[in-house]
Motif scaffolding. Structure first.
Motif, mmCIF file in Angstrom:
data_model
loop_
_atom_site.group_PDB
_atom_site.id
_atom_site.type_symbol
_atom_site.label_atom_id
_atom_site.label_comp_id
_atom_site.label_asym_id
_atom_site.label_seq_id
_atom_site.Cartn_x
_atom_site.Cartn_y
_atom_site.Cartn_z
ATOM 1 N N ILE A 150 -0.697 6.093 -0.158
ATOM 2 C CA ILE A 150 0.247 4.995 0.121
ATOM 3 C C ILE A 150 1.505 5.544 0.779
ATOM 4 O O ILE A 150 1.970 6.631 0.427
ATOM 5 C CB ILE A 150 0.583 4.193 -1.168
ATOM 6 C CG1 ILE A 150 1.385 2.935 -0.826
ATOM 7 C CG2 ILE A 150 1.306 5.044 -2.188
ATOM 8 C CD1 ILE A 150 1.491 1.919 -1.947
ATOM 9 N N ASP A 151 2.019 4.787 1.760
ATOM 10 C CA ASP A 151 3.328 5.101 2.328
ATOM 11 C C ASP A 151 4.123 3.801 2.348
ATOM 12 O O ASP A 151 3.653 2.769 1.845
ATOM 13 C CB ASP A 151 3.205 5.733 3.721
ATOM 14 C CG ASP A 151 2.466 4.833 4.703
ATOM 15 O OD1 ASP A 151 2.278 3.635 4.401
ATOM 16 O OD2 ASP A 151 2.069 5.320 5.773
ATOM 17 N N SER A 152 5.329 3.836 2.922
ATOM 18 C CA SER A 152 6.166 2.643 2.830
ATOM 19 C C SER A 152 5.543 1.446 3.575
ATOM 20 O O SER A 152 5.717 0.300 3.166
ATOM 21 C CB SER A 152 7.588 2.921 3.302
ATOM 22 O OG SER A 152 7.557 3.552 4.537
ATOM 23 N N LEU A 153 4.767 1.716 4.645
ATOM 24 C CA LEU A 153 4.143 0.600 5.380
ATOM 25 C C LEU A 153 3.051 -0.072 4.537
ATOM 26 O O LEU A 153 2.966 -1.299 4.452
ATOM 27 C CB LEU A 153 3.548 1.086 6.704
ATOM 28 C CG LEU A 153 4.564 1.552 7.736
ATOM 29 C CD1 LEU A 153 3.862 2.075 8.976
ATOM 30 C CD2 LEU A 153 5.503 0.402 8.121
ATOM 31 N N TYR A 154 2.211 0.742 3.913
ATOM 32 C CA TYR A 154 1.168 0.175 3.030
ATOM 33 C C TYR A 154 1.815 -0.557 1.845
ATOM 34 O O TYR A 154 1.301 -1.554 1.345
ATOM 35 C CB TYR A 154 0.232 1.269 2.515
ATOM 36 C CG TYR A 154 -0.814 1.709 3.519
ATOM 37 C CD1 TYR A 154 -1.661 0.787 4.105
ATOM 38 C CD2 TYR A 154 -0.962 3.038 3.866
ATOM 39 C CE1 TYR A 154 -2.636 1.182 5.020
ATOM 40 C CE2 TYR A 154 -1.926 3.444 4.784
ATOM 41 C CZ TYR A 154 -2.756 2.506 5.360
ATOM 42 O OH TYR A 154 -3.713 2.903 6.262
ATOM 43 N N TYR A 155 2.948 -0.013 1.406
ATOM 44 C CA TYR A 155 3.663 -0.678 0.307
ATOM 45 C C TYR A 155 4.110 -2.075 0.757
ATOM 46 O O TYR A 155 3.887 -3.075 0.067
ATOM 47 C CB TYR A 155 4.875 0.167 -0.132
ATOM 48 C CG TYR A 155 5.685 -0.528 -1.194
ATOM 49 C CD1 TYR A 155 5.297 -0.474 -2.525
ATOM 50 C CD2 TYR A 155 6.796 -1.300 -0.851
ATOM 51 C CE1 TYR A 155 5.993 -1.164 -3.495
ATOM 52 C CE2 TYR A 155 7.501 -1.989 -1.818
ATOM 53 C CZ TYR A 155 7.098 -1.912 -3.136
ATOM 54 O OH TYR A 155 7.790 -2.611 -4.101
ATOM 55 N N ASP A 156 4.722 -2.131 1.959
ATOM 56 C CA ASP A 156 5.182 -3.438 2.490
ATOM 57 C C ASP A 156 4.010 -4.407 2.632
ATOM 58 O O ASP A 156 4.143 -5.600 2.351
ATOM 59 C CB ASP A 156 5.857 -3.250 3.859
ATOM 60 C CG ASP A 156 7.223 -2.598 3.737
ATOM 61 O OD1 ASP A 156 7.767 -2.568 2.612
ATOM 62 O OD2 ASP A 156 7.737 -2.089 4.754
ATOM 63 N N GLU A 157 2.863 -3.874 3.070
ATOM 64 C CA GLU A 157 1.669 -4.743 3.220
ATOM 65 C C GLU A 157 1.236 -5.316 1.876
ATOM 66 O O GLU A 157 0.779 -6.448 1.795
ATOM 67 C CB GLU A 157 0.501 -3.929 3.803
ATOM 68 C CG GLU A 157 0.477 -3.929 5.307
ATOM 69 C CD GLU A 157 -0.736 -3.172 5.841
ATOM 70 O OE1 GLU A 157 -1.741 -3.018 5.131
ATOM 71 O OE2 GLU A 157 -0.641 -2.722 6.990
ATOM 72 N N SER A 158 1.363 -4.519 0.823
ATOM 73 C CA SER A 158 0.966 -4.989 -0.518
ATOM 74 C C SER A 158 1.895 -6.113 -0.975
ATOM 75 O O SER A 158 1.447 -7.110 -1.556
ATOM 76 C CB SER A 158 1.020 -3.843 -1.528
ATOM 77 O OG SER A 158 0.262 -2.768 -1.054
ATOM 78 N N VAL A 159 3.185 -5.946 -0.685
ATOM 79 C CA VAL A 159 4.146 -7.006 -1.050
ATOM 80 C C VAL A 159 3.808 -8.268 -0.248
ATOM 81 O O VAL A 159 3.783 -9.381 -0.791
ATOM 82 C CB VAL A 159 5.608 -6.550 -0.776
ATOM 83 C CG1 VAL A 159 6.593 -7.696 -0.994
ATOM 84 C CG2 VAL A 159 5.964 -5.361 -1.657
ATOM 85 N N LYS A 160 3.492 -8.079 1.037
ATOM 86 C CA LYS A 160 3.157 -9.226 1.893
ATOM 87 C C LYS A 160 1.900 -9.937 1.374
ATOM 88 O O LYS A 160 1.828 -11.168 1.376
ATOM 89 C CB LYS A 160 2.954 -8.758 3.344
ATOM 90 C CG LYS A 160 2.753 -9.907 4.305
ATOM 91 C CD LYS A 160 2.748 -9.431 5.753
ATOM 92 C CE LYS A 160 2.488 -10.576 6.716
ATOM 93 N NZ LYS A 160 1.261 -11.315 6.480
#
Ligand code: 13P
Ligand code: SF4
Length: 332
Positions: A93-103
């Motif tokens: 996981i990186d910050s982009l995958y994290y943002d995708e999970s929130v989305k």
């Protein structure tokens, strides 16, 4: 000329006596590296004990997120790592995958203000920072239940990253509903929504391995780490962090057999008799095993020479928010 292990140990001792440096090692390190460490422990103990240490340099033998956590908590310390080896799970996981999970949660009708994120300490500082900025915190395998119990009091959905196994295991222990992003299910129906990350080393243990040992040695105890699959943990007699496993196993009566589901180096040095590895495949963590005695020596030598190698740096904004996420955990 290449130094022998004995010569390396002598040189390491000389440099440790001369320099203001504390050598820290996780339990999964090779024996010869583990033996020369000043501080050893599970992830939580290492974070706490290293923070309280006052040497100028911390030489961290472990994986990247561990050294990074020391730097985040104590930016004034100089943290060097003989090998900056990245934990395979943290890399998922990186910050982009994290943002995708929130989305994903937002798209499924859960607003960001109703999400409380928790990241396992096995994640890089950018993910910890994202979690900190959203009001969340870090947990380790030894305190995950306590952290989730506290988090639930806010009445929000918990987004748990990156280890789906730890998230599901804690949910099962607490009688909560969990789901894994990408594996179906409605997040509105779940208490804990897990990111689909995992540890490849702890995936090696199977229910068949447990059945094999239970049949071969009736009465044997099965002790596993919560990074194992929920089916493995459900079938175990004891589930705990590395420190908790060590305590449980070393306190068993001498004649009690135990099969252990965690990394090889740690299990191998635990107890001379009646202790088995719960797998026919050697469960070695490749990145933990990268650090050699020679690497430790060369890193100490670089400090002596005034040009430290492999120094950990974290940018200011990441450090600020990752520290907040780590400190929320430590406050509990
Ligand atoms: P512990 O916190 O239990 O030491 O676990 C760290 C780890 O990486 C296990 O794979
Ligand atoms: Fe990461 Fe797994 Fe190695 Fe632990 S054992 S450091 S979780 S890859």
């Amino acid at each position: 000329m290449k130094l022998s292990n004995e010569e390396l140990k002598q040189e390491i001792q000389r440099l440790k006596d001369k320099l203001s440096v504390t050598v820290v090692a996780h339990f999964y390190q090779r024996d010869e590296v583990f033996e020369i460490a000043d501080i050893t422990g599970d992830s939580l103990e290492l974070a706490m004990r290293t923070q309280a240490d006052d040497a100028e340099f911390v030489l961290f033998c472990g994986v990247g997120f561990m050294g990074q956590s020391v730097k985040v908590l104590s930016p004034e310390k100089r943290v060097v790592m003989p090998k900056i080896a990245c934990c395979a799970m943290a890399r998922m996981i990186d910050s982009l995958y994290y943002d995708e999970s929130v989305k994903f949660l937002n798209d499924n009708g859960i607003a960001s203000e109703n999400i409380l994120p928790i990241t396992y300490i096995n994640s890089n500082a950018d993910v910890k920072a994202k979690v900190g900025e959203m009001g969340g915190m870090v947990c380790t395998s030894s305190n995950a239940k306590k952290i989730i119990t506290t988090a639930l009091k806010e009445g929000k959905k918990i987004l748990f990253v990156p280890d789906r196994c730890l998230g599901q295991n804690i949910a099962n222990q607490m009688g909560l509903k969990s789901m894994v992003i990408g594996q179906g299910g409605d997040p509105k129906e779940a208490d804990i929504i897990c990111y689909d990350g995992f540890c490849s080393v702890h995936q090696l243990f199977t229910v068949e391995d447990i059945e094999f040992y239970r049949k071969k040695y009736p009465g044997i105890k099965i002790a596993t780490h919560p990074e194992c699959d929920p089916a493995i943990c459900d079938a175990s007699d004891f589930v705990g962090s590395t420190s908790q496993l060590i305590k449980y196993i070393t306190e068993l009566p001498e004649e009690q057999k135990v099969a252990v589901g965690t990394e090889f180096n740690m299990v191998n040095r635990l107890r001379p008799k009646n202790t088995y590895i719960l797998s026919s495949t050697k469960p070695e963590c490749p990145t933990m095993n990268e650090t050699t005695l020679e690497d430790v020596y060369l890193t100490l030598k670089s400090i002596e020479d005034g040009a430290p190698i492999n120094e950990i740096e974290v940018d200011e904004s990441t450090q600020k928010w990752a520290k907040i996420a780590l400190e929320r955990m430590l406050a509990l």
